[in-house]
Scaffold this active site. Structure first.
Site: not given
Length: 354
Positions: A248-249
């Site tokens: 994620h991210n």
């Protein structure tokens, strides 16, 4: 390799790749093959001195070679700056991709509130959920799923059992190979010592999305996790191999290559034109700089500067790793010498004391 039905003249092929032909332009070529497998009527390529013996023994009618390769008796040569690239262009010429005719097939499911371009193809077993959009000439193979309000651009290919989850965005000409997943929940948990039933790992809602830019290709069984908040991004023209994990991210820049079984942890930044070789691990919240290269099975625990080449675990400059690797093979002998010297010193000290 299966040969195409229509042969082509060698002069036409040389012109197609912008090469200098040393041979008969009227010679007919039926297909392409490797140096060892090629026979009369085939084109092959030679771009690495490691395969010189195979080149000299090849029965191919023509070979794509570098610009400084001398003539070879009995074989036509097509001199090009990059034989591998030229070979790829000829493969694409002889074997153009097939595309099913447009339309939503019986057995496919498209939500009434979804938008599917009339030129798109949705094959049996594929699903397009509420509010999603599918662009022109995009193909969804059986088992592909486009989630609620997700967007898939023009000329994309989603192979069987691909999942694009809710609100994630794909640009144009994106290829997702079988069983890849775009937008699975990021691996985010906060430890709660006072949960209702005792200590627990409290799931952090993953409410962001994945955005994949144009001309990205994603290998089979690769996972790109949605952001906790904001976006996980894969930049234009980047290629991800099979079994890659993007957490994620993460931000992956344009034109990068990430090879099989590599993993990038949350909020890491991968720059432009980066190469991560097989089984590389990158820890979270660091930056791998533009045009950096990371050797296979390396563990990257700190920032990597632009253009740097690193290897090992923990990753260090590649030359340092080579020296350390060479020295590792001498450790056993060095230990024997140290023990022998220690015994010699002890003997000398005893003699001196006497």
């Amino acid at each position: 390799m299966q040969t195409p039905s229509t042969p082509r003249r060698l002069g036409e092929l040389a012109a197609h790749v912008g090469g200098e032909l040393l041979g008969d332009p009227e010679q007919l070529i039926h297909g392409l093959n490797g140096l060892e497998e090629a026979g009369p009527g085939d084109v092959s390529f030679y771009g690495n001195l490691r395969y010189r013996r195979q080149f000299e023994a090849s029965r191919a009618s023509a070979v794509l070679v570098g610009t400084d390769t001398p003539p070879r008796d009995g074989v036509a040569l097509v001199r090009v700056p990059n034989p591998h690239l030229a070979y790829a262009k000829l493969l694409a010429l002889f074997h153009p991709p097939s595309r099913p005719s447009p339309g939503v097939r019986p057995g496919a499911w498209v939500h009434p509130e979804a938008t599917v371009h009339p030129e798109a193809v949705v094959l049996p077993g594929a699903s397009v959920d509420r509010g999603a959009s599918v662009g022109a000439r995009t193909v969804l193979y059986p088992g592909a799923y486009v989630g609620e309000h997700a967007g898939v651009g023009d000329d994309c290919i989603l192979y069987p059992n691909v999942t694009v989850r809710e609100r994630c965005i794909l640009g144009a000409r994106v290829i997702l190979h079988a069983s890849s997943v775009v937008g699975a929940d990021g691996f985010g948990f906060a430890f709660n010592p006072e949960g209702a039933e005792g200590p627990e790992h409290f799931k952090i809602p993953q409410v962001g999305i994945v955005r994949i830019e144009d001309d990205v290709e994603v290998g089979a069984c690769t996972c790109i996790d949605r952001a906790t908040v904001g976006e996980t991004v894969v930049g234009r023209g980047t290629k991800l191999d099979n079994l890659v994990q993007i957490a994620h991210n993460v931000k992956v820049g344009p034109l990068s290559l990430i090879c099989a079984q590599a993993g990038v942890s949350g909020s890491a930044e991968i720059g432009t034109g980066v190469v991560l070789a097989g089984q590389v691990g990158v820890v979270g919240h660091i930056r791998v700089g533009d045009l950096a290269k990371v050797g296979a099975q390396s563990g990257v625990a700190h920032d990597v500067e632009d253009g740097q080449v690193v290897s090992g675990s923990p990753a260090v400059p590649h030359r340092d790793w080579l020296r350390a690797s060479a020295a590792a093979g001498q450790v056993a002998d060095l230990l024997k010498e140290v023990r022998a010297l220690r015994r010699r010193v002890e003997t000398l000290e005893k003699e001196k004391g006497e």
